[in-house]
Design an enzyme around this catalytic site. Sequence first.
Site, PDB file in Angstrom:
ATOM      1  N   SER A  11      74.110  72.023  28.126  1.00 19.98           N
ATOM      2  CA  SER A  11      72.960  72.871  28.466  1.00 19.98           C
ATOM      3  C   SER A  11      72.797  73.900  27.368  1.00 19.98           C
ATOM      4  O   SER A  11      73.776  74.270  26.707  1.00 19.98           O
ATOM      5  CB  SER A  11      73.225  73.593  29.782  1.00 19.98           C
ATOM      6  N   TYR A  46      78.067  78.189  36.115  1.00 20.64           N
ATOM      7  CA  TYR A  46      77.374  77.162  35.341  1.00 20.64           C
ATOM      8  C   TYR A  46      77.576  77.394  33.834  1.00 20.64           C
ATOM      9  O   TYR A  46      77.963  76.480  33.099  1.00 20.64           O
ATOM     10  CB  TYR A  46      75.884  77.183  35.707  1.00 20.64           C
TER      11      TYR A  46
HETATM   12  C1  BGC Z   1      69.471  74.512  33.681  1.00 24.54           C
HETATM   13  C2  BGC Z   1      68.039  74.741  34.100  1.00 24.54           C
HETATM   14  C3  BGC Z   1      67.362  75.757  33.199  1.00 24.54           C
HETATM   15  C4  BGC Z   1      67.574  75.400  31.751  1.00 24.54           C
HETATM   16  C5  BGC Z   1      66.998  76.442  30.798  1.00 24.54           C
HETATM   17  C6  BGC Z   1      69.510  74.171  32.230  1.00 24.54           C
HETATM   18  O1  BGC Z   1      70.826  73.963  31.858  1.00 24.54           O
HETATM   19  O2  BGC Z   1      70.015  73.472  34.442  1.00 24.54           O
HETATM   20  O3  BGC Z   1      68.004  75.197  35.431  1.00 24.54           O
HETATM   21  O4  BGC Z   1      65.971  75.781  33.471  1.00 24.54           O
HETATM   22  O5  BGC Z   1      68.939  75.230  31.488  1.00 24.54           O
HETATM   23  O6  BGC Z   1      67.307  77.736  31.203  1.00 24.54           O
END
Ligand code: BGC
Length: 268
Positions: free
Chosen positions: A152, A165
């Site tokens: 991410s 996360y």
């Molecule tokens: C997340 C999303 C988010 C994106 C940008 C991703 O890793 O799962 O929820 O919109 O990052 O912020």
Amino acid sequence: MRGLKGKNVLVTGASSGIGRAIAIHFAAAGAHVAVNYRSSPKEAAEVIHEIRSNCEKAGIPADDLKNMTVQADVSKEEDVDSMFEQVIATLGGLDILINNAGLQIQGASHEIPISDFDKMIDINMRGAYLCARKAITHFLDHGGGVIVNDSSVHELIPRPRYVGYTMSKAGMQAMTRTLALEYARDNIRINSFAPGATLTPINPWKDDPEKKADIESHIPMGRSGTPEEMAAVAAFLASDEAAYITGQTLFVDGGLTLYPSFRTPWTG
Ligand code: BGC
């Protein structure tokens, strides 16, 4: 894409979102795909159905490709062991692992239940590692292989209210770099791609026009990404086109990692 045809690929968390798009993309490139799911056998079966009907549309006999669904919670070692056994037995080996399974739960970082924090670390980070271990063990005995991790932008960008996360994805980056270095001489490449805001079920705002417009106003390119755009990058990293790339994260984010607030610079 060079080097995907005929390869055996395991995609974790492939019953929806980016994982689903990856499974479909790899099958369209001629790969044999194992679709892992945790709790949605029906959706996983639909992915296989789509793979087979795409084959027929392209005039390729669907039976030329092997494919399967496989249940496992990637955070459980015994599930992962059994998944690898089933996949290797059914497909006849494994060449590519796509560590895609993941979830995100938000909440104030001092309040979020520890059980929710644990879930994100267990599935997103520990699960990716458990699968990487099994894949590497197999690759070492069979001349090599490739791992692609679905990370991410938040492996880099801090995200308030998402501490579990962001920590899990930063851990994934450390894992990518560490394993890439450790197995660089074993014909094993390990990379990540890092999606920005993507139109998948993990982002329920995709169906709320006002929230979507607000989120997209912060993205330099002015729009969200699609699961297919993520799948294309996963395929590139897994393919022979990326033969000299290891230990890297490729950001696929419409410019989100470019300090978006500087897009219209202030003066003074
Ligand atoms: C997340 C999303 C988010 C994106 C940008 C991703 O890793 O799962 O929820 O919109 O990052 O912020």
